[in-house]
Motif scaffolding. Structure first.
Motif, PDB file in Angstrom:
ATOM      1  N   SER A  34       0.833  -1.206   0.000  1.00 31.87           N
ATOM      2  CA  SER A  34       0.000   0.000   0.000  1.00 31.87           C
ATOM      3  C   SER A  34       0.866   1.254   0.000  1.00 31.87           C
ATOM      4  CB  SER A  34      -0.927   0.014   1.218  1.00 31.87           C
ATOM      5  OG  SER A  34      -0.160   0.073   2.372  1.00 31.87           O
ATOM      6  N   CYS A  35       0.298   2.320  -0.526  1.00 33.05           N
ATOM      7  CA  CYS A  35       0.965   3.621  -0.508  1.00 33.05           C
ATOM      8  C   CYS A  35      -0.106   4.701  -0.402  1.00 33.05           C
ATOM      9  CB  CYS A  35       1.860   3.782  -1.735  1.00 33.05           C
ATOM     10  SG  CYS A  35       3.079   5.108  -1.508  1.00 33.05           S
ATOM     11  N   CYS A  36       0.213   5.921  -0.857  1.00 30.21           N
ATOM     12  CA  CYS A  36      -0.671   7.073  -0.642  1.00 30.21           C
ATOM     13  C   CYS A  36      -2.101   6.868  -1.149  1.00 30.21           C
ATOM     14  CB  CYS A  36      -0.064   8.289  -1.312  1.00 30.21           C
ATOM     15  SG  CYS A  36       0.330   7.983  -3.036  1.00 30.21           S
ATOM     16  N   LYS A  37      -2.234   6.151  -2.275  1.00 35.54           N
ATOM     17  CA  LYS A  37      -3.566   6.005  -2.851  1.00 35.54           C
ATOM     18  C   LYS A  37      -4.197   4.653  -2.542  1.00 35.54           C
ATOM     19  CE  LYS A  37      -3.432   9.564  -6.286  1.00 35.54           C
ATOM     20  NZ  LYS A  37      -3.365   9.932  -7.690  1.00 35.54           N
ATOM     21  N   GLY A  38      -3.749   4.038  -1.465  1.00 35.24           N
ATOM     22  CA  GLY A  38      -4.298   2.748  -1.073  1.00 35.24           C
ATOM     23  C   GLY A  38      -3.483   1.606  -1.646  1.00 35.24           C
ATOM     24  N   PRO A  39      -4.148   0.454  -1.928  1.00 32.77           N
ATOM     25  CA  PRO A  39      -3.393  -0.716  -2.390  1.00 32.77           C
ATOM     26  C   PRO A  39      -2.744  -0.484  -3.760  1.00 32.77           C
ATOM     27  CG  PRO A  39      -5.651  -1.277  -1.788  1.00 32.77           C
ATOM     28  CD  PRO A  39      -5.579   0.210  -1.831  1.00 32.77           C
ATOM     29  N   ILE A  40      -1.563  -1.050  -3.922  1.00 32.08           N
ATOM     30  CA  ILE A  40      -0.853  -0.958  -5.208  1.00 32.08           C
ATOM     31  C   ILE A  40      -0.187  -2.317  -5.461  1.00 32.08           C
ATOM     32  CG2 ILE A  40       1.152   0.152  -4.075  1.00 32.08           C
ATOM     33  CD1 ILE A  40       1.726   1.567  -6.753  1.00 32.08           C
ATOM     34  N   LEU A  41      -0.241  -2.759  -6.696  1.00 31.58           N
ATOM     35  CA  LEU A  41       0.358  -4.062  -7.034  1.00 31.58           C
ATOM     36  C   LEU A  41       1.876  -3.975  -6.899  1.00 31.58           C
ATOM     37  CD1 LEU A  41      -1.524  -5.399 -10.189  1.00 31.58           C
ATOM     38  CD2 LEU A  41      -1.092  -6.669  -8.093  1.00 31.58           C
ATOM     39  N   LYS A  42       2.453  -4.976  -6.251  1.00 29.05           N
ATOM     40  CA  LYS A  42       3.915  -4.959  -6.068  1.00 29.05           C
ATOM     41  C   LYS A  42       4.627  -4.931  -7.427  1.00 29.05           C
ATOM     42  CE  LYS A  42       4.188  -7.248  -1.601  1.00 29.05           C
ATOM     43  NZ  LYS A  42       4.363  -8.523  -0.913  1.00 29.05           N
ATOM     44  N   LYS A  43       4.029  -5.595  -8.400  1.00 31.16           N
ATOM     45  CA  LYS A  43       4.633  -5.649  -9.744  1.00 31.16           C
ATOM     46  C   LYS A  43       4.722  -4.237 -10.340  1.00 31.16           C
ATOM     47  CE  LYS A  43       5.996  -7.916 -13.458  1.00 31.16           C
ATOM     48  NZ  LYS A  43       6.731  -6.773 -13.931  1.00 31.16           N
ATOM     49  N   ASP A  44       3.644  -3.457 -10.166  1.00 26.80           N
ATOM     50  CA  ASP A  44       3.646  -2.085 -10.703  1.00 26.80           C
ATOM     51  C   ASP A  44       4.718  -1.238 -10.023  1.00 26.80           C
ATOM     52  OD1 ASP A  44       1.627  -2.785 -12.320  1.00 26.80           O
ATOM     53  OD2 ASP A  44       0.021  -1.819 -11.170  1.00 26.80           O
ATOM     54  N   LEU A  45       4.842  -1.460  -8.705  1.00 25.91           N
ATOM     55  CA  LEU A  45       5.839  -0.705  -7.937  1.00 25.91           C
ATOM     56  C   LEU A  45       7.250  -1.105  -8.382  1.00 25.91           C
ATOM     57  CD1 LEU A  45       5.532   1.385  -5.693  1.00 25.91           C
ATOM     58  CD2 LEU A  45       5.858  -0.424  -4.024  1.00 25.91           C
ATOM     59  N   GLU A  46       7.438  -2.409  -8.590  1.00 28.55           N
ATOM     60  CA  GLU A  46       8.748  -2.915  -9.009  1.00 28.55           C
ATOM     61  C   GLU A  46       9.133  -2.336 -10.378  1.00 28.55           C
ATOM     62  OE1 GLU A  46       8.962  -7.168  -9.329  1.00 28.55           O
ATOM     63  OE2 GLU A  46      11.130  -7.131  -9.725  1.00 28.55           O
ATOM     64  N   ASP A  47       8.152  -2.274 -11.286  1.00 31.74           N
ATOM     65  CA  ASP A  47       8.420  -1.715 -12.624  1.00 31.74           C
ATOM     66  C   ASP A  47       8.877  -0.262 -12.539  1.00 31.74           C
ATOM     67  OD1 ASP A  47       7.765  -4.094 -13.696  1.00 31.74           O
ATOM     68  OD2 ASP A  47       5.746  -3.530 -14.333  1.00 31.74           O
ATOM     69  N   ASN A  48       8.498   0.397 -11.460  1.00 34.77           N
ATOM     70  CA  ASN A  48       8.916   1.800 -11.276  1.00 34.77           C
ATOM     71  C   ASN A  48      10.042   1.891 -10.238  1.00 34.77           C
ATOM     72  OD1 ASN A  48       8.447   4.458 -12.192  1.00 34.77           O
ATOM     73  ND2 ASN A  48       7.479   4.971 -10.237  1.00 34.77           N
ATOM     74  N   LEU A  49      10.872   0.848 -10.176  1.00 31.75           N
ATOM     75  CA  LEU A  49      12.035   0.762  -9.269  1.00 31.75           C
ATOM     76  C   LEU A  49      11.636   0.906  -7.803  1.00 31.75           C
ATOM     77  CD1 LEU A  49      14.601   2.966 -11.249  1.00 31.75           C
ATOM     78  CD2 LEU A  49      13.983   0.590 -11.629  1.00 31.75           C
ATOM     79  N   TRP A  50      10.477   0.425  -7.443  1.00 31.10           N
ATOM     80  CA  TRP A  50       9.960   0.479  -6.077  1.00 31.10           C
ATOM     81  C   TRP A  50       9.787   1.922  -5.591  1.00 31.10           C
ATOM     82  CZ3 TRP A  50       8.279  -4.190  -4.587  1.00 31.10           C
ATOM     83  CH2 TRP A  50       8.848  -5.308  -5.205  1.00 31.10           C
ATOM     84  N   VAL A  51       9.412   2.782  -6.538  1.00 37.18           N
ATOM     85  CA  VAL A  51       9.108   4.181  -6.193  1.00 37.18           C
ATOM     86  C   VAL A  51       7.654   4.425  -6.560  1.00 37.18           C
ATOM     87  CG1 VAL A  51       9.643   6.612  -6.679  1.00 37.18           C
ATOM     88  CG2 VAL A  51      11.481   4.917  -6.632  1.00 37.18           C
ATOM     89  N   LYS A 270      15.956   6.431  -9.845  1.00 35.72           N
ATOM     90  CA  LYS A 270      16.147   6.217 -11.298  1.00 35.72           C
ATOM     91  C   LYS A 270      17.388   6.953 -11.823  1.00 35.72           C
ATOM     92  CE  LYS A 270      12.758   9.651 -12.952  1.00 35.72           C
ATOM     93  NZ  LYS A 270      13.612  10.806 -12.824  1.00 35.72           N
ATOM     94  N   ASP A 271      17.843   7.968 -11.122  1.00 37.86           N
ATOM     95  CA  ASP A 271      19.017   8.732 -11.584  1.00 37.86           C
ATOM     96  C   ASP A 271      20.303   8.325 -10.875  1.00 37.86           C
ATOM     97  OD1 ASP A 271      17.376  10.321 -13.201  1.00 37.86           O
ATOM     98  OD2 ASP A 271      16.842  11.582 -11.487  1.00 37.86           O
ATOM     99  N   LEU A 272      20.174   7.431  -9.901  1.00 43.29           N
ATOM    100  CA  LEU A 272      21.317   7.151  -9.024  1.00 43.29           C
ATOM    101  C   LEU A 272      22.494   6.494  -9.739  1.00 43.29           C
ATOM    102  CD1 LEU A 272      22.166   7.576  -6.151  1.00 43.29           C
ATOM    103  CD2 LEU A 272      21.174   5.393  -5.538  1.00 43.29           C
ATOM    104  N   ARG A 273      22.181   5.556 -10.635  1.00 45.52           N
ATOM    105  CA  ARG A 273      23.241   4.837 -11.343  1.00 45.52           C
ATOM    106  C   ARG A 273      24.164   5.820 -12.076  1.00 45.52           C
ATOM    107  NH1 ARG A 273      24.336   0.030 -13.933  1.00 45.52           N
ATOM    108  NH2 ARG A 273      25.108   0.267 -16.030  1.00 45.52           N
ATOM    109  N   GLU A 274      23.547   6.696 -12.848  1.00 45.95           N
ATOM    110  CA  GLU A 274      24.334   7.630 -13.640  1.00 45.95           C
ATOM    111  C   GLU A 274      25.103   8.624 -12.763  1.00 45.95           C
ATOM    112  OE1 GLU A 274      22.492   8.499 -17.168  1.00 45.95           O
ATOM    113  OE2 GLU A 274      23.819  10.173 -17.677  1.00 45.95           O
TER     114      GLU A 274
END
Ligand code: ZN
Length: 309
Positions: A34-51, A270-274
């Motif tokens: 869960s996050c600010c807008k309630g439940p969120i799929l872990k897969k969706d979060l992972e696709d966005n680098l857990w952000v 997302k910018d950390l690597r560079e």
């Protein structure tokens, strides 16, 4: 006495609702978080680098997840670090320390709370360390101290920079003075790194607190923080109770700590690597310049000594 019956019925209803709620383990093993807008799929979060795509919250991640994101999957070799004797003080509170260690190992698949890897970032070879918050709150005991020492030794032997992703609530109370002594040991180890002119970058992640922020996590050449991370020594409630004043908004978060001078940069995942790659290249060039100027100085002093004799 109708109101008594009504109250009893209401409390029964509440008890039933609480009973029906999913347990911590059930939530952890489900596909949802869960996050600010309630439940969120872990897969969706992972696709966005857990952000979180809505509020930019940088969710806590395990060392493997972090290394996959920053260095790329299969682009790092996990190093085996020494594991000292478990539970040297035979600690028991309402649960034994041995049982806590067993549960943490099962949950994280790690022998201790830290993972050390040999890897590279934008062609710069580095040693990296990250902590798993799920391993007894990311606390530091003898095994984690050994992991930091091992990482420093590895960096020195291979003459490569060290990048440390800090996380954790502080030193581990179940190891008492043994864990507190890790503050000194890790500080001395980082000094050795500096004597070797090797860059040491700390990435402060949520949360970095207690003895961790009072030792190796605050000794970097550069301190980068993830947005919104809690970076503190003592907890806000303790401070508020001591100073008896309302604390400012955002107190002890990355943005606040940057303003007070403990953090140099706040960089999103997302910018950390560079950013890390660029900074390391700059620091390494600077180091080679220092080395060559030192060589020149020693060469110069050798010539002077020869001339004097
Ligand atoms: Zn959110």
């Amino acid at each position: 006495m109708n109101w008594i019956k009504k109250t009893l019925r209401f409390s029964e209803k509440i008890k039933r609702i609480i009973k029906e709620r999913a347990s911590k383990d059930e939530i952890a093993n489900s596909n949802w978080t869960s996050c600010c807008k309630g439940p969120i799929l872990k897969k969706d979060l992972e696709d966005n680098l857990w952000v979180c795509p809505s509020c930019n919250k940088h969710h806590r991640i395990s060392p493997r997840q972090r290394f996959d994101v920053i260095f790329g999957k299969n682009n790092y070799e996990v190093l085996k670090t020494p594991i000292p004797q478990d539970d040297p003080l035979n600690w028991n509170d309402f649960k034994s320390y041995k049982d806590r260690l067993k549960a943490a190992r099962k949950k994280t698949g790690m022998n201790c709370g830290m993972m050390v890897v040999n890897t590279s970032i934008l062609n710069v070879k580095i040693t990296a360390v990250a902590t798993d918050f799920d391993f007894i709150g990311g606390s530091v005991g003898a095994a984690e101290g050994e992991a930091v020492l091992y990482a420093v030794q590895h960096a020195i032997e291979n003459q490569q920079p060290l990048v440390l992703f800090s996380c954790g609530g502080g030193m581990r109370m179940m190891e008492s003075l043994i864990s507190l002594s890790q503050m000194t040991r890790t500080t001395l180890a980082i000094n050795e790194l500096k004597k070797n002119n090797l860059p040491y970058i700390v990435v402060l992640t949520d949360p970095t607190a207690g003895g961790i922020s009072a030792s190796y996590a605050m000794l970097g050449d550069l301190h980068i923080a993830e947005p919104g991370a809690l970076i503190a020594f003592a907890g806000a409630r303790v401070i508020q109770g001591t100073v008896r004043e309302e604390l400012p908004v955002g107190f002890q978060r990355s943005e606040y700590v940057q303003n007070t001078g403990f953090v140099d940069l706040i960089v999103g995942r997302k910018d950390l690597r560079e950013k890390l790659g660029t900074l390391l290249s700059i620091l390494l060039k600077k180091n080679s310049a220092i080395n060559s100027s030192e060589n020149e100085t020693s060469e110069h002093s050798r010539t002077l000594t020869k001339a004097a004799s």
